[in-house]
Design a protein around this motif. Sequence first.
Motif, PDB file in Angstrom:
ATOM      1  N   ALA A  35      -8.626   1.367   8.914  1.00  0.00           N
ATOM      2  CA  ALA A  35      -7.683   0.358   8.398  1.00  0.00           C
ATOM      3  C   ALA A  35      -7.274   0.669   6.958  1.00  0.00           C
ATOM      4  O   ALA A  35      -6.108   0.519   6.578  1.00  0.00           O
ATOM      5  N   ARG A  36      -8.228   1.162   6.157  1.00  0.00           N
ATOM      6  CA  ARG A  36      -7.922   1.437   4.744  1.00  0.00           C
ATOM      7  C   ARG A  36      -6.856   2.536   4.624  1.00  0.00           C
ATOM      8  O   ARG A  36      -5.867   2.387   3.895  1.00  0.00           O
ATOM      9  N   ASP A  37      -7.032   3.628   5.388  1.00  0.00           N
ATOM     10  CA  ASP A  37      -6.072   4.741   5.304  1.00  0.00           C
ATOM     11  C   ASP A  37      -4.725   4.369   5.934  1.00  0.00           C
ATOM     12  O   ASP A  37      -3.665   4.794   5.456  1.00  0.00           O
ATOM     13  N   PHE A  38      -4.781   3.580   7.016  1.00  0.00           N
ATOM     14  CA  PHE A  38      -3.555   3.099   7.658  1.00  0.00           C
ATOM     15  C   PHE A  38      -2.718   2.315   6.629  1.00  0.00           C
ATOM     16  O   PHE A  38      -1.515   2.555   6.467  1.00  0.00           O
ATOM     17  N   ASN A  39      -3.385   1.416   5.901  1.00  0.00           N
ATOM     18  CA  ASN A  39      -2.674   0.606   4.899  1.00  0.00           C
ATOM     19  C   ASN A  39      -2.182   1.454   3.725  1.00  0.00           C
ATOM     20  O   ASN A  39      -1.094   1.231   3.206  1.00  0.00           O
ATOM     21  N   LYS A  40      -2.994   2.427   3.342  1.00  0.00           N
ATOM     22  CA  LYS A  40      -2.635   3.282   2.212  1.00  0.00           C
ATOM     23  C   LYS A  40      -1.340   4.058   2.527  1.00  0.00           C
ATOM     24  O   LYS A  40      -0.405   4.092   1.722  1.00  0.00           O
ATOM     25  N   ILE A  41      -1.291   4.655   3.720  1.00  0.00           N
ATOM     26  CA  ILE A  41      -0.096   5.424   4.105  1.00  0.00           C
ATOM     27  C   ILE A  41       1.108   4.489   4.227  1.00  0.00           C
ATOM     28  O   ILE A  41       2.219   4.809   3.782  1.00  0.00           O
ATOM     29  N   SER A  42       0.885   3.310   4.798  1.00  0.00           N
ATOM     30  CA  SER A  42       1.988   2.348   4.948  1.00  0.00           C
ATOM     31  C   SER A  42       2.535   1.930   3.588  1.00  0.00           C
ATOM     32  O   SER A  42       3.752   1.887   3.377  1.00  0.00           O
ATOM     33  N   LEU A  43       1.619   1.613   2.662  1.00  0.00           N
ATOM     34  CA  LEU A  43       2.065   1.219   1.312  1.00  0.00           C
ATOM     35  C   LEU A  43       2.811   2.363   0.636  1.00  0.00           C
ATOM     36  O   LEU A  43       3.835   2.157  -0.014  1.00  0.00           O
ATOM     37  N   ASN A  44       2.283   3.593   0.807  1.00  0.00           N
ATOM     38  CA  ASN A  44       2.969   4.766   0.249  1.00  0.00           C
ATOM     39  C   ASN A  44       4.392   4.861   0.778  1.00  0.00           C
ATOM     40  O   ASN A  44       5.341   5.088   0.023  1.00  0.00           O
ATOM     41  N   LEU A  45       4.539   4.694   2.093  1.00  0.00           N
ATOM     42  CA  LEU A  45       5.876   4.790   2.700  1.00  0.00           C
ATOM     43  C   LEU A  45       6.800   3.706   2.159  1.00  0.00           C
ATOM     44  O   LEU A  45       7.940   3.963   1.783  1.00  0.00           O
ATOM     45  N   GLU A  46       6.272   2.469   2.108  1.00  0.00           N
ATOM     46  CA  GLU A  46       7.093   1.343   1.619  1.00  0.00           C
ATOM     47  C   GLU A  46       7.542   1.595   0.176  1.00  0.00           C
ATOM     48  O   GLU A  46       8.660   1.260  -0.205  1.00  0.00           O
ATOM     49  N   SER A  47       6.637   2.211  -0.612  1.00  0.00           N
ATOM     50  CA  SER A  47       6.962   2.400  -2.034  1.00  0.00           C
ATOM     51  C   SER A  47       8.063   3.456  -2.238  1.00  0.00           C
ATOM     52  O   SER A  47       8.630   3.562  -3.316  1.00  0.00           O
ATOM     53  N   LEU A  48       8.341   4.251  -1.198  1.00  0.00           N
ATOM     54  CA  LEU A  48       9.371   5.288  -1.333  1.00  0.00           C
ATOM     55  C   LEU A  48      10.784   4.744  -1.126  1.00  0.00           C
ATOM     56  O   LEU A  48      11.764   5.411  -1.459  1.00  0.00           O
ATOM     57  N   LYS A  49      10.860   3.527  -0.535  1.00  0.00           N
ATOM     58  CA  LYS A  49      12.161   2.950  -0.165  1.00  0.00           C
ATOM     59  C   LYS A  49      13.231   3.091  -1.238  1.00  0.00           C
ATOM     60  O   LYS A  49      14.333   3.544  -0.979  1.00  0.00           O
ATOM     61  N   GLN A  50      12.872   2.700  -2.462  1.00  0.00           N
ATOM     62  CA  GLN A  50      13.865   2.669  -3.545  1.00  0.00           C
ATOM     63  C   GLN A  50      14.236   4.069  -4.040  1.00  0.00           C
ATOM     64  O   GLN A  50      15.145   4.210  -4.850  1.00  0.00           O
ATOM     65  N   PHE A  51      13.523   5.115  -3.528  1.00  0.00           N
ATOM     66  CA  PHE A  51      13.811   6.478  -3.991  1.00  0.00           C
ATOM     67  C   PHE A  51      14.564   7.311  -2.960  1.00  0.00           C
ATOM     68  O   PHE A  51      14.865   8.468  -3.201  1.00  0.00           O
ATOM     69  N   ILE A  52      14.834   6.729  -1.780  1.00  0.00           N
ATOM     70  CA  ILE A  52      15.498   7.510  -0.731  1.00  0.00           C
ATOM     71  C   ILE A  52      17.001   7.559  -1.029  1.00  0.00           C
ATOM     72  O   ILE A  52      17.657   6.520  -1.128  1.00  0.00           O
TER      73      ILE A  52
END
Length: 419
Positions: free
Chosen positions: A113-130
């Motif tokens: 669960a920790r790594d799943f959330n970490k990757i998800s948060l990483n992906l979400e944080s890229l939104k404004q840079f795409i």
Amino acid sequence: MFLFDAVAKSSVLYCKGHSGYYSCTKCKQKGIYINDRVCFPDLVSEPRTNECFLSLNENNNFLSGVSILGDIPNINFVSDIPLDYMHLICLGVVKRLVVQTWAFGPIPHKLCARDFNKISLNLESLKQFIPSDFARVPRGLSESKRWKATEFRQFLLYSGPVVLKNVLPPTKYFHFLSLHVAIVILINKKHCDTYLDYAEQLLEHFVKSTKIIYGTHYLSHNFHNLLHIVDDVRKHGCLDKFSNFSSENYLYYIKKLIRKPSDVLEQIIKRIGEIEKHISSPKNCNLSDKNNFEMGNPHNDGVLVNNCGGPQYKTAKFIDFSISINKKDCCCVLKNNIIITAENFAFCSSTNEFVVVGRCFETVQDFYDQPCNSSNFGIFFVKNLSDLNYWPIKYIKNKLIKLPYTDGFVVLPLLHHDE
Ligand SMILES: [Zn+2]
């Protein structure tokens, strides 16, 4: 060439569907049944020939009829029907890894669960840079079952190597990187010219390692066909020359031309005729030369340095891309390989030309060095912005995607083309 997904291919060619024992249209390997699916564990097998497709008797395990395409002279059923990387790789191999393994797969390969959330948060944080060149921004892993083909492509080529680094165990991360590098090569003409044999070796390595890391049952129709796709690139050019991304975009365009349910083909031909008649000049006619650019979005409150003044602009448009002064579209590489972020476009009175005002990254290093150095493909980890400076706009070579990573950014050139 003819482009099919696996289902359409088997119905038009009368060959076995992608779940059949003899489903490979490129080789004669017989699959074996493991864990509810047909797999192809051998890395080498006898190639199929055009004659296989034309002779029903010899191939009663493979064909259930003879395709009408055989009536067209000089078609080679093996080499003129390339594999489609949109279904095979983006919606096949990458989806299998992301969705059916890491996000929602069985233990032991499912992420905690920790790594799943970490990757998800990483992906979400890229939104404004795409950059605005992309139709979609990244979504978290919880939505990965609904990701579209373009989202899997974005993950494979750009965001995946960044968000998985130091989260996925190293063996699995480098396994994924070998697929990433192979497709980065196969999607770009220039890289294909230099590194095609290397991409083929990488894909062999990827398939072999899949067996070791995840098990033989992963070597399904899609994973197996990675061993054949480089032959299609040799014959038809880089992946975007024969991908279903472009044909599906065109299908969407065609669908929009239909106004009533009857006489569909007649309607489409009539509409396309009307459109062609009214197009007097091609799009971007002023930008036909790679070195040409157009200024856009004038303003008068941008940052300036010595010798630079009005008129000022927020955007410079080139034939393949636009650079703007907003966070997601501002990064580019110059012809002398300096990586900069644009903060303004202005006019330089001393040299009498338009310039980009901005800052360059002073620290530029490889983002990964396995399976090879990322700098080979213009992919870097960058940090430490310089003081404000300016460069002639004509020095701009390519747009870069700039994704935050630790205390800096990973920059990657825009590689795919839908048209
Ligand atoms: Zn095969």
